[in-house]
Design a protein around this motif. Structure first.
Motif, short mmCIF file in Angstrom:
data_model
loop_
_atom_site.label_atom_id
_atom_site.label_comp_id
_atom_site.label_asym_id
_atom_site.label_seq_id
_atom_site.Cartn_x
_atom_site.Cartn_y
_atom_site.Cartn_z
N TYR A 184 43.87 44.87 39.94
CA TYR A 184 43.21 43.76 39.24
C TYR A 184 43.40 43.88 37.73
CZ TYR A 184 39.54 40.78 37.36
OH TYR A 184 38.85 39.85 36.65
N ASP A 185 43.14 45.08 37.19
CA ASP A 185 43.28 45.30 35.75
C ASP A 185 44.71 45.06 35.28
OD1 ASP A 185 40.60 45.88 35.55
OD2 ASP A 185 40.88 48.06 35.40
N GLN A 186 45.68 45.38 36.10
CA GLN A 186 47.08 45.23 35.73
C GLN A 186 47.58 43.80 35.91
OE1 GLN A 186 49.76 47.60 38.08
NE2 GLN A 186 51.42 47.40 36.62
N MET A 187 47.18 43.13 37.01
CA MET A 187 47.79 41.86 37.36
C MET A 187 46.90 40.63 37.14
SD MET A 187 50.65 43.08 38.30
CE MET A 187 51.57 41.86 39.18
N CYS A 188 45.60 40.79 37.13
CA CYS A 188 44.70 39.63 37.14
C CYS A 188 43.90 39.45 35.85
CB CYS A 188 43.72 39.75 38.31
SG CYS A 188 44.49 40.12 39.89
N ALA A 239 42.99 45.37 48.79
CA ALA A 239 42.34 46.30 47.86
C ALA A 239 41.58 45.53 46.79
CB ALA A 239 43.38 47.24 47.24
N ILE A 240 42.17 44.46 46.27
CA ILE A 240 41.47 43.63 45.28
C ILE A 240 40.22 43.02 45.90
CG2 ILE A 240 41.63 41.50 43.91
CD1 ILE A 240 44.61 42.17 43.48
N LEU A 241 40.33 42.56 47.14
CA LEU A 241 39.17 42.01 47.84
C LEU A 241 38.06 43.06 47.95
CD1 LEU A 241 38.13 39.53 49.54
CD2 LEU A 241 38.91 40.81 51.52
N ALA A 257 38.81 51.29 44.25
CA ALA A 257 39.37 51.86 43.03
C ALA A 257 40.83 51.42 42.87
CB ALA A 257 39.27 53.38 43.05
N GLU A 258 41.57 51.43 43.98
CA GLU A 258 42.96 50.95 43.95
C GLU A 258 42.99 49.46 43.59
OE1 GLU A 258 46.56 50.01 47.09
OE2 GLU A 258 45.12 51.57 47.62
N GLY A 259 42.05 48.69 44.16
CA GLY A 259 41.96 47.27 43.86
C GLY A 259 41.65 47.00 42.40
N LYS A 260 40.78 47.84 41.80
CA LYS A 260 40.46 47.69 40.38
C LYS A 260 41.70 47.92 39.53
CE LYS A 260 37.47 49.36 36.64
NZ LYS A 260 38.11 48.49 35.72
N GLU A 261 42.50 48.92 39.89
CA GLU A 261 43.74 49.18 39.14
C GLU A 261 44.68 47.98 39.21
OE1 GLU A 261 45.74 52.83 40.15
OE2 GLU A 261 43.86 53.97 40.13
N GLN A 321 51.68 36.61 41.86
CA GLN A 321 52.01 37.92 41.30
C GLN A 321 52.90 38.74 42.23
OE1 GLN A 321 51.33 38.76 38.24
NE2 GLN A 321 49.98 37.06 37.78
N GLY A 322 53.20 38.20 43.42
CA GLY A 322 54.06 38.92 44.36
C GLY A 322 53.40 40.15 44.94
N LEU A 323 52.08 40.07 45.12
CA LEU A 323 51.35 41.23 45.65
C LEU A 323 51.53 41.34 47.17
CD1 LEU A 323 48.00 40.83 43.68
CD2 LEU A 323 49.93 42.28 43.13
N THR A 324 51.39 42.55 47.67
CA THR A 324 51.45 42.78 49.11
C THR A 324 50.08 42.49 49.72
OG1 THR A 324 50.77 45.10 48.93
CG2 THR A 324 53.15 44.62 48.75
N GLU A 325 50.04 42.38 51.04
CA GLU A 325 48.75 42.18 51.71
C GLU A 325 47.82 43.36 51.45
OE1 GLU A 325 48.71 40.94 55.81
OE2 GLU A 325 50.29 39.45 55.46
N GLU A 326 48.37 44.57 51.37
CA GLU A 326 47.55 45.76 51.11
C GLU A 326 46.93 45.69 49.72
OE1 GLU A 326 50.79 46.00 52.31
OE2 GLU A 326 50.11 46.30 54.38
#
Length: 168
Positions: free
Chosen positions: A88-92, A160-162, A82-86, A151-156
């Protein structure tokens, strides 16, 4: 009389100019010279067409970047997904659409074609991936040279996206 004389002189001048030397001009473009057909039979060899980079399966390559190993549990972590979806929706979502090719490839089924490490390295390290990883280079070519933005995302966040990709 003067008009007839002038008209004749102009006509004669034009006739002389149009009958200039025989200078051959090269034609623009290209030409094809055909050879006579031979009676030899040439064996037809089927040409192997390689799959598009987005459809190619490579479950060995881990990519280039900080992620060397990822362990996935048997079940999907719903909270992480669910965190990954958020994220993804915001950045991808601007470049990737689920179920269809857009500016970038569709993410659904990516884990059936790529290792989790490769996916996370592509998310975290896209510039180095498209310069050093052969598959990422092919994807860049397939998608008209549109590089994936870092996008400068963290490993966490990438993890989450994975996890979200596992639900697609």
């Amino acid at each position: 009389m003067k008009i007839v004389l002038k008209s004749t002189a102009i006509l004669f001048s034009l006739l002389m100019l149009s009958c200039g030397g025989k200078e051959e001009k090269k034609k623009e473009g290209f030409s094809v010279k055909q050879k006579k057909a031979t009676t030899e039979k040439v064996a037809e060899v089927p040409v192997a067409t390689e799959a598009k980079a987005s459809e190619r399966i490579d479950l060995v390559n881990k990519g280039v970047g900080p992620i060397k190993s990822v362990t996935l549990s048997e079940t999907v972590d719903e909270a992480m997904a669910a965190e990954g979806k958020e994220v993804y929706d915001q950045m991808c979502l601007a470049c990737h659409r689920i179920g269809k090719k857009f500016i970038g490839p569709a993410p659904n089924g990516v884990l059936e074609r790529r290792t989790p490490e490769w996916v996370m390295n592509m998310i975290l390290n896209p510039q180095e991936m498209v310069t050093k990883d052969p598959l990422a280079k092919d994807l860049l070519a397939e998608f008209n040279g549109s590089p994936m933005a870092n996008q400068g995302l963290t490993e966490e966040q990438a993890r989450a996206i994975l996890e979200y990709f596992r639900t697609l």
